[in-house]
Design a protein around this motif. Structure first.
Motif, short mmCIF file in Angstrom:
data_model
loop_
_atom_site.label_atom_id
_atom_site.label_comp_id
_atom_site.label_asym_id
_atom_site.label_seq_id
_atom_site.Cartn_x
_atom_site.Cartn_y
_atom_site.Cartn_z
N ALA A 1 0.82 -1.20 0.00
CA ALA A 1 0.00 0.00 0.00
C ALA A 1 0.86 1.26 0.00
O ALA A 1 0.34 2.37 -0.07
CB ALA A 1 -0.92 0.00 1.21
N ARG B 1 1.26 3.31 -10.72
CA ARG B 1 0.19 2.31 -10.63
C ARG B 1 -0.55 2.25 -11.97
O ARG B 1 -0.81 3.27 -12.59
CB ARG B 1 -0.76 2.67 -9.50
CG ARG B 1 -1.70 1.53 -9.16
CD ARG B 1 -2.39 1.66 -7.84
NE ARG B 1 -2.89 3.00 -7.60
CZ ARG B 1 -3.57 3.34 -6.51
NH1 ARG B 1 -3.80 2.46 -5.58
NH2 ARG B 1 -4.01 4.55 -6.34
N SER C 1 -8.05 2.27 -6.13
CA SER C 1 -7.68 0.88 -5.99
C SER C 1 -8.67 0.02 -6.75
O SER C 1 -9.86 0.32 -6.78
CB SER C 1 -7.68 0.47 -4.52
OG SER C 1 -6.68 1.15 -3.82
N ASP D 1 -3.89 4.32 -2.25
CA ASP D 1 -4.14 2.88 -2.18
C ASP D 1 -4.98 2.64 -0.93
O ASP D 1 -4.48 2.64 0.18
CB ASP D 1 -2.84 2.09 -2.13
CG ASP D 1 -3.05 0.61 -2.42
OD1 ASP D 1 -4.21 0.17 -2.44
OD2 ASP D 1 -2.05 -0.09 -2.61
N ASP E 1 -2.30 -4.47 -6.58
CA ASP E 1 -2.41 -3.55 -7.70
C ASP E 1 -1.31 -3.85 -8.70
O ASP E 1 -0.28 -4.45 -8.36
CB ASP E 1 -2.28 -2.09 -7.24
CG ASP E 1 -3.48 -1.63 -6.44
OD1 ASP E 1 -4.59 -1.66 -6.99
OD2 ASP E 1 -3.30 -1.23 -5.28
#
Length: 195
Positions: A49, A82, A88, A55, A61
């Motif tokens: 995270a 990401r 998320s 997140d 992810d």
């Protein structure tokens, strides 16, 4: 440490780069690792995270690490992005692959990402570009697994039970701005004309 890390070994130069989060933090339990042909981009899935802001859950992810973030040709200055930024994926990302040229990605999300994507499936296969990670992705198939991509990223191969009545290997070619889905054997869908 007890967490799984990602390392990139250059066998020609004899160097090793550890892909890490901000301030040298580990990547969490990383898996589904892939790399571009030139070794600049590394795609991976992690439950950490701490790699990017926002997140909000403990689900895994997908991430793209640029090992030459300043573009000077030397690996070591790493930036991590990401695949789906600013949110998320509710049930997480299962697999992520990057094309050999480092320009395109394909990933399996455990839940739909788009408002018009169908609900009730296990894995949603999306494709997109590295340059526009998370802002330009499109649904390719549902109930997909075992994904891979060609060197150019124009062809994605995966296994799905959704595209035809029995399990089959399906290949999807990407030709911007059109999407073609080509099945092994008798299945061919041209999204421009709907056949």
């Amino acid at each position: 440490d007890a967490r799984t890390n990602v390392y990139v070994r250059d066998t020609v130069l004899g160097t090793t780069v550890r892909v890490q989060g901000p301030d040298g933090e580990p990547l969490g339990d990383a898996h589904s690792v892939d790399i571009s042909d030139d070794g600049r981009y590394v795609a991976f899935v992690s439950d950490a995270a701490n790699l990017t802001p926002d997140d909000t859950n403990t689900a895994a992810d997908g991430f793209i690490a640029d090992l030459d973030a300043d573009g000077n040709g030397t690996r070591g200055d790493v930036s991590v992005t990401r695949v789906v930024p600013d949110r998320s994926v509710p049930l997480g990302v299962a697999e992520l692959v990057i094309s050999g040229n480092g320009q395109r990605i394909a990933f399996l999300a455990r839940s739909p990402l788009g408002a018009t994507d169908p609900a009730g499936f296990t894995d949603y296969l999306y494709r997109g570009s590295v340059a526009q990670a998370g802002t330009d992705f499109a649904l390719v198939s549902t109930d997909a697994s075992e994904i891979d991509t060609s060197g150019s990223g124009e062809v994605i191969v995966y296994i799905s039970q959704t595209a035809c009545p029995e399990p089959a290997v399906i290949a999807a070619t990407y030709d911007s701005p059109y999407n073609y889905y080509v099945g092994v054997g008798r299945y061919l869908t041209d999204k421009r004309v709907g056949t």
